[in-house]
Design a protein around this motif. Structure first.
Motif: not given
Length: 157
Positions: A92-94, A99-103, A154-156
């Protein structure tokens, strides 16, 4: 641990290998340490013997925990994952809305969790908050310092 422990085949194989090592080499090493300590005289005042017996108890507890985890394990394969919503073994990309950080995290069982490898437990606060969500949803995660909002990008598999 209670309930079912969902793991990959590789993790189950790794757990079984570790259990085998603990039951063979591990037990033999502890038996040798107890034997050596016993040879040193009076067992009532022998700190080495007490330490070896305590190590044996801890070792047997670790074996029992691992056996329990293996007994409750169910293998989940990556090709059986439904990527329409967040579930175990999904990547999962969140984005943290503050803080708008994506992980990107992979949701795994407690036994497989490794934050450095990007694997978080489904029983962790973030894991619980993400389960069942779909792309575009915002998950409210209860953290010690308050509620954190994550948008699911996204979910992969």
């Amino acid at each position: 641990m209670s309930g079912i422990n969902y793991v990959t085949k590789e993790t189950l194989d790794q757990m079984m290998s570790e259990l085998n090592i603990l039951k063979t080499k591990g037990r033999a090493e502890i038996a040798r340490a107890i034997s050596e300590a016993r040879e040193k005289g009076d067992l009532k005042e022998n700190a080495e013997y007490d330490a070896a017996k305590e190590a044996q108890g801890l070792h047997e507890a670790k074996i029992a925990t691992l056996e329990s985890a293996i007994a409750t394990s169910r293998i989940v394969s990556a090709d059986a994952i439904d990527t329409s919503k967040v579930s175990i073994l999904c990547k999962v990309t969140i984005t943290n809305m503050a803080n708008k950080k994506t992980v990107t995290y992979q949701l795994v069982s407690e036994t497989e969790a490794d934050l450095k490898a990007g694997k978080i437990s489904v029983t962790s606060p973030i894991g619980k908050g993400l389960l069942g969500k779909q792309v575009g949803d915002v998950a409210d995660v209860q953290a010690p310092n308050g509620v954190i909002k994550f948008k699911i990008d996204s979910i992969t598999a």
